[in-house]
Write an enzyme that holds these catalytic residues in place. Structure first.
Site, PDB file in Angstrom:
ATOM      1  N   PRO A   1       3.079   5.725   7.522  1.00 39.46           N
ATOM      2  CA  PRO A   1       3.711   6.985   7.209  1.00 39.46           C
ATOM      3  C   PRO A   1       3.516   7.737   8.487  1.00 39.46           C
ATOM      4  O   PRO A   1       2.445   7.993   8.761  1.00 39.46           O
ATOM      5  CB  PRO A   1       3.282   7.344   5.926  1.00 39.46           C
ATOM      6  CG  PRO A   1       2.518   6.430   5.343  1.00 39.46           C
ATOM      7  CD  PRO A   1       1.878   5.433   6.117  1.00 39.46           C
ATOM      8  N   GLU A   2       4.823   8.319   9.053  1.00 38.60           N
ATOM      9  CA  GLU A   2       4.486   9.143  10.112  1.00 38.60           C
ATOM     10  C   GLU A   2       5.067  10.427   9.646  1.00 38.60           C
ATOM     11  O   GLU A   2       5.348  10.736   8.338  1.00 38.60           O
ATOM     12  CB  GLU A   2       5.391   8.799  11.135  1.00 38.60           C
ATOM     13  CG  GLU A   2       5.307   7.193  11.648  1.00 38.60           C
ATOM     14  CD  GLU A   2       6.020   6.835  12.864  1.00 38.60           C
ATOM     15  OE1 GLU A   2       6.573   7.915  13.661  1.00 38.60           O
ATOM     16  OE2 GLU A   2       6.424   5.599  13.092  1.00 38.60           O
TER      17      GLU A   2
ATOM     18  N   HIS B   1      -4.373  -0.836  -8.487  1.00 41.35           N
ATOM     19  CA  HIS B   1      -4.274   0.077  -7.015  1.00 41.35           C
ATOM     20  C   HIS B   1      -4.276   1.596  -7.244  1.00 41.35           C
ATOM     21  O   HIS B   1      -4.029   2.120  -6.408  1.00 41.35           O
ATOM     22  CB  HIS B   1      -3.366  -0.657  -6.213  1.00 41.35           C
ATOM     23  CG  HIS B   1      -3.619  -1.837  -5.676  1.00 41.35           C
ATOM     24  ND1 HIS B   1      -4.719  -2.442  -5.119  1.00 41.35           N
ATOM     25  CD2 HIS B   1      -2.832  -3.062  -5.835  1.00 41.35           C
ATOM     26  CE1 HIS B   1      -4.685  -3.681  -5.157  1.00 41.35           C
ATOM     27  NE2 HIS B   1      -3.481  -4.407  -5.613  1.00 41.35           N
TER      28      HIS B   1
ATOM     29  N   ARG C   1      -4.091  -0.862   0.168  1.00 47.04           N
ATOM     30  CA  ARG C   1      -4.746  -1.628   1.263  1.00 47.04           C
ATOM     31  C   ARG C   1      -6.063  -0.470   1.492  1.00 47.04           C
ATOM     32  O   ARG C   1      -6.976  -0.821   2.284  1.00 47.04           O
ATOM     33  CB  ARG C   1      -4.032  -1.471   2.609  1.00 47.04           C
ATOM     34  CG  ARG C   1      -2.929  -2.686   2.498  1.00 47.04           C
ATOM     35  CD  ARG C   1      -2.038  -2.560   3.716  1.00 47.04           C
ATOM     36  NE  ARG C   1      -2.795  -3.133   4.792  1.00 47.04           N
ATOM     37  CZ  ARG C   1      -2.132  -3.341   5.702  1.00 47.04           C
ATOM     38  NH1 ARG C   1      -0.784  -2.926   6.206  1.00 47.04           N
ATOM     39  NH2 ARG C   1      -2.848  -3.736   7.137  1.00 47.04           N
TER      40      ARG C   1
END
Ligand SMILES: [Zn+2]
Length: 278
Positions: A2-3, A98, A116
């Site tokens: 994500p930016e 998760h 992750r």
């Protein structure tokens, strides 16, 4: 990863559930993410009111009523999903393996999911935030008034790196990643290979403008979903459908029809149109 537009989209989606709300329950389901959670993390958050939810670069900042700020980074694949908010939220009530942190306020429930685990959550003193190692070296916010043609021209002066690398340098501009660097350069008609210090004044002005435009368009579209990123209501973003060059190697340039080219710069892919971008 994500930016800025993705983090800003998530922030806006979380505001109704977090801002002005008390955290009635906080649950951590593992000892940490990329780094361990701070000591007594859930306990320190429980009962606190979130005064405001801000963003700095790719960090979400929930300012609490006790002088501390909850800092959240989504890492590569982190999601903050709202459920039961009446905002058209997707059903995230079935807990997945998760799902690592759950925040509950009276306005709704937010689940942080990150398969992750490159994400980060920590608590910092609000007054000392700017000097913290996470923030002290970050450059200007590209959507702020401080970022303009004059700023960019000054920042690039004498730089012998390619302009693409300079745009990715978080010490100059905070929050821009590979996607938006490529898209901004295309819109400004500047080759990613040009040396940063060699841009003409009108080129750095066009680039500053293009950076703002592309970021605003992306936020409006809910960010770009390539893999894991989702908005706070579970929907993917829509800006990936509007990429003009990013991830479009071999496809026609939307301006001249020539083939979009991919090159590797500093280990990252750059996509550009060799005819339109000089
Ligand atoms: Zn072209």
């Amino acid at each position: 990863m994500p930016e800025l537009p993705e983090v800003e989209t998530v922030r806006r989606g979380l505001v109704p559930v977090l801002e002005g709300q008390r955290l009635v329950k906080v649950e951590t389901r593992r000892p940490g993410l990329r780094l361990p959670f701070p000591k007594d993390f859930a306990k320190r958050l429980t009962g606190r009111r979130v005064e405001s939810l801000k963003r700095r670069a790719k960090y979400l900042l929930a300012e609490l009523d006790n002088g501390e700020t909850l800092v959240i980074h989504l890492g590569m694949s982190g999601r903050m999903a709202v459920e039961g908010s009446g905002l058209g939220a997707h059903d995230t009530s079935v807990s997945g393996k998760h799902d690592h942190v759950v925040f509950e306020t009276e306005a709704g429930r937010i689940v942080f999911t990150d398969h992750r685990r490159f994400g980060l959550m920590t608590l910092l003193k609000t007054a000392a935030l700017a000097e913290d190692k996470l923030f002290r070296d970050l450059g200007v916010e590209p959507l702020s008034e401080k970022f303009d043609a004059a700023f960019l021209a000054r920042a690039l002066k004498g730089k012998k790196t390619p302009i693409k690398s300079a745009l990715l340098d978080q010490r100059i501009i905070a929050g821009i990643g590979n996607i938006y660097a490529c898209e901004a350069l295309f819109r400004a008609r500047i080759s990613p290979k040009r040396l940063a210090g060699r841009l003409k004044p009108q080129e750095s002005a066009a680039l500053a403008e293009a950076v703002k435009t592309v970021l605003k368009e992306a936020i409006k579209a809910g960010g770009s979903s390539l893999r894991d990123y989702r908005q706070a209501n579970g929907d993917p973003g829509g800006f990936q459908l509007r990429f003009k060059v990013y991830d479009r190697a071999g496809e026609p340039c939307p301006v001249c029809g020539g083939a979009v080219k991919r090159i590797v710069q500093a280990g990252r892919s750059s996509f550009f149109c060799p005819s339109c971008q000089k």
